[in-house]
Motif scaffolding. Structure first.
Motif, PDB file in Angstrom:
ATOM      1  N   UNK A 156      68.621  48.323  28.568  1.00 28.14           N
ATOM      2  CA  UNK A 156      67.516  47.534  29.070  1.00 28.14           C
ATOM      3  C   UNK A 156      66.346  47.505  28.113  1.00 28.14           C
ATOM      4  N   UNK A 157      66.059  48.655  27.491  1.00 30.65           N
ATOM      5  CA  UNK A 157      64.974  48.720  26.509  1.00 30.65           C
ATOM      6  C   UNK A 157      65.249  47.762  25.352  1.00 30.65           C
ATOM      7  N   UNK A 158      66.470  47.839  24.818  1.00 27.14           N
ATOM      8  CA  UNK A 158      66.831  46.994  23.684  1.00 27.14           C
ATOM      9  C   UNK A 158      66.850  45.520  24.088  1.00 27.14           C
ATOM     10  N   UNK A 159      67.425  45.225  25.258  1.00 27.93           N
ATOM     11  CA  UNK A 159      67.514  43.833  25.718  1.00 27.93           C
ATOM     12  C   UNK A 159      66.134  43.225  25.902  1.00 27.93           C
ATOM     13  N   UNK A 160      65.229  43.990  26.477  1.00 28.04           N
ATOM     14  CA  UNK A 160      63.887  43.473  26.700  1.00 28.04           C
ATOM     15  C   UNK A 160      63.125  43.289  25.391  1.00 28.04           C
ATOM     16  N   UNK A 161      63.417  44.145  24.438  1.00 29.61           N
ATOM     17  CA  UNK A 161      62.785  43.982  23.122  1.00 29.61           C
ATOM     18  C   UNK A 161      63.228  42.660  22.478  1.00 29.61           C
ATOM     19  N   UNK A 162      64.519  42.376  22.530  1.00 29.94           N
ATOM     20  CA  UNK A 162      65.031  41.131  21.963  1.00 29.94           C
ATOM     21  C   UNK A 162      64.470  39.937  22.725  1.00 29.94           C
ATOM     22  N   UNK A 163      64.425  40.043  24.054  1.00 31.40           N
ATOM     23  CA  UNK A 163      63.899  38.954  24.877  1.00 31.40           C
ATOM     24  C   UNK A 163      62.438  38.668  24.530  1.00 31.40           C
ATOM     25  N   UNK A 164      61.660  39.723  24.365  1.00 33.55           N
ATOM     26  CA  UNK A 164      60.248  39.550  24.025  1.00 33.55           C
ATOM     27  C   UNK A 164      60.098  38.917  22.645  1.00 33.55           C
ATOM     28  N   UNK A 165      60.976  39.295  21.741  1.00 36.91           N
ATOM     29  CA  UNK A 165      60.939  38.737  20.388  1.00 36.91           C
ATOM     30  C   UNK A 165      61.194  37.232  20.416  1.00 36.91           C
ATOM     31  N   UNK A 166      62.186  36.812  21.190  1.00 39.69           N
ATOM     32  CA  UNK A 166      62.515  35.388  21.290  1.00 39.69           C
ATOM     33  C   UNK A 166      61.409  34.618  22.011  1.00 39.69           C
ATOM     34  N   UNK A 167      60.852  35.245  23.048  1.00 39.24           N
ATOM     35  CA  UNK A 167      59.771  34.587  23.785  1.00 39.24           C
ATOM     36  C   UNK A 167      58.552  34.392  22.896  1.00 39.24           C
ATOM     37  N   UNK A 168      58.279  35.377  22.041  1.00 41.46           N
ATOM     38  CA  UNK A 168      57.133  35.273  21.134  1.00 41.46           C
ATOM     39  C   UNK A 168      57.306  34.139  20.140  1.00 41.46           C
ATOM     40  N   UNK A 169      58.550  33.738  19.924  1.00 38.93           N
ATOM     41  CA  UNK A 169      58.826  32.631  18.994  1.00 38.93           C
ATOM     42  C   UNK A 169      58.846  31.291  19.714  1.00 38.93           C
ATOM     43  N   UNK A 170      58.475  31.294  20.981  1.00 34.01           N
ATOM     44  CA  UNK A 170      58.306  30.042  21.701  1.00 34.01           C
ATOM     45  C   UNK A 170      59.418  29.630  22.634  1.00 34.01           C
ATOM     46  N   UNK A 171      60.476  30.438  22.730  1.00 33.87           N
ATOM     47  CA  UNK A 171      61.579  30.085  23.608  1.00 33.87           C
ATOM     48  C   UNK A 171      61.273  30.467  25.059  1.00 33.87           C
ATOM     49  N   UNK A 172      61.900  29.774  25.969  1.00 28.98           N
ATOM     50  CA  UNK A 172      61.764  30.053  27.402  1.00 28.98           C
ATOM     51  C   UNK A 172      62.811  31.095  27.768  1.00 28.98           C
ATOM     52  N   UNK A 173      62.393  32.353  27.912  1.00 36.35           N
ATOM     53  CA  UNK A 173      63.325  33.461  28.070  1.00 36.35           C
ATOM     54  C   UNK A 173      63.206  34.087  29.453  1.00 36.35           C
ATOM     55  N   UNK A 174      64.347  34.330  30.077  1.00 41.98           N
ATOM     56  CA  UNK A 174      64.385  35.049  31.349  1.00 41.98           C
ATOM     57  C   UNK A 174      65.503  36.083  31.293  1.00 41.98           C
ATOM     58  N   UNK A 175      65.480  37.023  32.226  1.00 41.15           N
ATOM     59  CA  UNK A 175      66.439  38.119  32.227  1.00 41.15           C
ATOM     60  C   UNK A 175      67.214  38.176  33.537  1.00 41.15           C
ATOM     61  N   UNK A 176      68.505  38.425  33.411  1.00 38.42           N
ATOM     62  CA  UNK A 176      69.363  38.609  34.574  1.00 38.42           C
ATOM     63  C   UNK A 176      70.000  39.991  34.486  1.00 38.42           C
ATOM     64  N   UNK A 177      69.601  40.886  35.379  1.00 42.25           N
ATOM     65  CA  UNK A 177      70.195  42.218  35.448  1.00 42.25           C
ATOM     66  C   UNK A 177      71.380  42.153  36.417  1.00 42.25           C
ATOM     67  N   UNK A 178      72.578  42.258  35.898  1.00 40.45           N
ATOM     68  CA  UNK A 178      73.776  42.116  36.728  1.00 40.45           C
ATOM     69  C   UNK A 178      73.801  43.156  37.848  1.00 40.45           C
ATOM     70  N   UNK A 179      73.259  44.350  37.586  1.00 44.35           N
ATOM     71  CA  UNK A 179      73.250  45.415  38.583  1.00 44.35           C
ATOM     72  C   UNK A 179      72.497  45.024  39.845  1.00 44.35           C
ATOM     73  N   UNK A 180      71.604  44.029  39.750  1.00 41.97           N
ATOM     74  CA  UNK A 180      70.819  43.606  40.902  1.00 41.97           C
ATOM     75  C   UNK A 180      71.556  42.605  41.792  1.00 41.97           C
ATOM     76  N   UNK A 181      72.690  42.108  41.315  1.00 38.09           N
ATOM     77  CA  UNK A 181      73.471  41.178  42.140  1.00 38.09           C
ATOM     78  C   UNK A 181      74.264  41.959  43.191  1.00 38.09           C
ATOM     79  N   UNK A 182      74.547  41.348  44.337  1.00 40.69           N
ATOM     80  CA  UNK A 182      75.307  42.042  45.385  1.00 40.69           C
ATOM     81  C   UNK A 182      76.690  42.460  44.883  1.00 40.69           C
ATOM     82  N   UNK A 183      76.960  43.759  44.958  1.00 45.22           N
ATOM     83  CA  UNK A 183      78.227  44.280  44.435  1.00 45.22           C
ATOM     84  C   UNK A 183      79.433  43.668  45.140  1.00 45.22           C
TER      85      UNK A 183
END
Length: 214
Positions: free
Chosen positions: A18-45
């Motif tokens: 999660x730390x690494x994924x969020x770092x990459x997401x923030x990097x892409x967002x800072x470059x102007x992309x529309x970035x969102x995150x989907x944590x699979x663990x939060x979906x109904x098992x």
């Protein structure tokens, strides 16, 4: 700019992935992309395991994949492969759900040998789902990533996490924190994570080029 969905396949809410994924997401967002995150663990098992497409949460997740121009797929390595949590989600995607999409795979693991999971476990699945282009992935050794103090501002990747995590793969190094104008935020040592940042920047540049010719 592109719409990017970061799919995080760790079973833990406070994972190094999660730390690494969020770092990459923030990097892409800072470059102007529309970035969102989907944590699979939060979906109904139960919906995931039974492929219950009537479940509104699962349907919404699948719709987010369909709407994205690109995906960052992040997972820990378990038993020499990506996580079972991620596997359950990939299994419910339509046959060619990634057709027309750009993919950046990122893995974390406890031994440099786990880097093989990038090309021998995860990449073939992403390709089979029709991905137009699967970028060079990156592996970060878990000992360089801190999750203490929560997963927001106090999370961090050790200064050695970038270069020392490249065992067994070819790193596209050559960019420093000063050159890209970033700072060490939230405990992340910017210079140490430069190889991962360079990969994210290359992925971002490719998305911009594709958007320009679309």
């Amino acid at each position: 700019m592109a719409t990017v969905l970061t799919v995080w396949g760790s079973p833990s809410a406070t994972s190094r992935t999660g730390v690494v994924a969020r770092h990459v997401a923030a990097r892409l967002a800072a470059d102007g992309h529309d970035v969102s995150t989907l944590a699979v663990r939060d979906l109904p098992a139960q919906a995931l395991l039974h492929a219950d497409f009537a479940d509104p949460h699962l349907r919404a997740a699948l719709a987010r994949v369909a709407e994205a121009d690109a995906l960052v797929i992040a997972s820990p390595v378990y038993k020499a492969a990506y996580s079972g949590v991620l596997k359950t989600f990939l299994d419910v995607l339509p046959q060619f759900a990634l057709r027309g999409k750009e993919i950046l795979p990122v893995l974390t693991g406890g031994t440099p040998a786990h880097v093989l999971a990038l090309d021998y476990a995860l990449r073939p699945v992403l390709t089979s789902l029709g991905a137009d282009h699967v970028a060079q992935g990156w592996f970060v050794h878990e000992r360089f990533v801190s999750v203490e103090g929560g997963i927001e501002a106090r999370n961090g990747i050790d200064a050695q996490g970038g270069p020392d995590a490249q065992d067994g793969i070819t790193a596209q190094v050559g960019i420093t924190a000063a050159q890209v104008g970033i700072k060490a935020l939230g405990g992340i040592e910017a210079e140490g994570i430069a190889p991962l940042d360079e990969l994210a920047d290359a992925f971002s540049a490719r998305l911009r080029r594709l958007a320009a010719v679309a």
